[in-house]
Scaffold this active site. Structure first.
Site, PDB file in Angstrom:
ATOM      1  N   ASP A   1      -5.658  -3.624  -2.718  1.00  0.00           N
ATOM      2  CA  ASP A   1      -4.678  -3.279  -1.685  1.00  0.00           C
ATOM      3  C   ASP A   1      -3.983  -4.499  -1.085  1.00  0.00           C
ATOM      4  O   ASP A   1      -4.626  -5.423  -0.597  1.00  0.00           O
ATOM      5  CB  ASP A   1      -5.398  -2.502  -0.578  1.00  0.00           C
ATOM      6  CG  ASP A   1      -4.442  -1.717   0.296  1.00  0.00           C
ATOM      7  OD1 ASP A   1      -3.515  -2.325   0.859  1.00  0.00           O
ATOM      8  OD2 ASP A   1      -4.626  -0.503   0.428  1.00  0.00           O
TER       9      ASP A   1
ATOM     10  N   SER B   1       0.835  -1.196   0.000  1.00  0.00           N
ATOM     11  CA  SER B   1       0.000   0.000   0.000  1.00  0.00           C
ATOM     12  C   SER B   1       0.877   1.256   0.000  1.00  0.00           C
ATOM     13  O   SER B   1       1.687   1.439  -0.892  1.00  0.00           O
ATOM     14  CB  SER B   1      -0.955  -0.045   1.196  1.00  0.00           C
ATOM     15  OG  SER B   1      -2.050   0.799   0.991  1.00  0.00           O
TER      16      SER B   1
END
Length: 316
Positions: free
Chosen positions: A175, A41
């Protein structure tokens, strides 16, 4: 054969900007650069730029002086400030979620990543780099090792609900934090024993006032789901450096300078354990004395930092 050391950077939204301060602090203190960078991320974004050769000081300058998230998001609504902008944003968010896979397409950020990385592939980075994402079709974690770094960064930061997934052939990437928000295992799988993990998300009891929007609820749900997973990952690291402000929202990019400063300060207060790490006492046969964690955690509703570098009363 000595493989050097690996750096693993956690996810954490805007809080992940603290990674920039950590990199700057490590460099200023003369510690050697890592032989591998792993991120997820926001950790994938900072780690990817660093691996591509962007200096931490230039990264800090760019974020503090030039970066404005709203400029890279879809639609005019995100560029309007004040109550009127809020009304338009609410309408755009509801409309996008009803017909699209995310509030924002992520295309603006992808273009920015391509520019900042210079279009480099994994094979062209100055430091070997890895990042993870989740394939929503198979439900499995994917580790990116080849191809354009910018696209891998974009895949790893696709926060559910806000950013649309990255579609690549028959795969749909979201993600990386959904699978592992601090993927120490990637560095371990490549033979690294000396692993320094940087954690910018300290799990704390939430205040009811901080759970007012759908995005806040989604992010809190992810924090809860990842809590036990993160604990396991930290145990795999030789040392975990904490640089977390529990009072701050991971969506608050207005505090970018504060997050960067927090990361640098976390390095400054952790001289002893970091020096021990870089002297290779960890895993070298010489006993490693606790703590296995160091750094700073700013707890909710408390103005002073809690240092974990010394292990004294009242500190973690």
């Amino acid at each position: 054969m000595n493989k050097g050391w690996a750096l693993v950077l956690s996810g954490g939204g805007a809080k992940g900007l603290a990674h920039i301060g950590v990199l700057r602090g490590l460099m200023d203190r003369g510690f050697p650069p890592p032989s591998l960078v792993v991120g997820t991320s926001m950790g994938a974004i900072v780690g990817g730029l660093y691996a591509c050769g962007m200096h931490p000081k230039e990264m800090a300058r760019f974020v503090a002086e030039e970066f404005d998230l709203a400029k890279h998001l879809d639609g005019f609504a995100f560029k309007i400030n004040g109550p009127v902008g809020l009304i338009f944003q609410t309408g755009q968010i509801v409309g996008n979620l009803a017909v699209k896979t995310g509030i924002d397409s992520g295309q603006g950020l992808l273009r920015l990543f391509e520019e900042l990385t210079g279009g480099k592939t994994f094979e062209e980075t100055a430091i070997p780099f890895r990042c993870n994402a989740v394939d929503m079709v198979s439900g499995e974690e994917t580790v990116f090792k080849t191809g354009p770094v910018a696209r891998a960064m974009r895949a790893s930061m696709s926060f559910p609900g806000f950013f649309a997934p990255l579609i690549d052939g028959g795969r749909c990437f979201m993600d990386g934090g959904l699978a592992d928000n601090m993927p120490v295992w990637i560095a371990r799988s490549e033979g690294f024993k000396q692993v320094l993990a940087v954690d910018v998300v300290a799990f704390q009891t939430a205040r009811l006032s901080s759970l007012k929007t759908g995005v806040q609820i989604i992010y809190r749900s992810m924090e809860i789901a990842l809590k036990s997973m993160t604990v396991k990952s930290k145990r795999q690291a030789a040392l975990t450096l904490r640089a977390s402000d529990s009072r701050a929202s991971p969506l608050n990019f207005a505090r970018k300078k504060e997050f960067i400063a927090l990361g640098e300060e976390a390095v400054n207060v952790s001289h002893e354990p970091l020096s021990a790490f870089f002297s290779r006492r960890i895993g070298s046969g010489i006993p490693w004395k606790r703590p296995r964690e160091c750094g700073i955690i700013l707890p909710p509703a408390q103005p002073e930092a809690v240092s974990t570098a010394q292990g004294t009363a009242g500190r973690v």
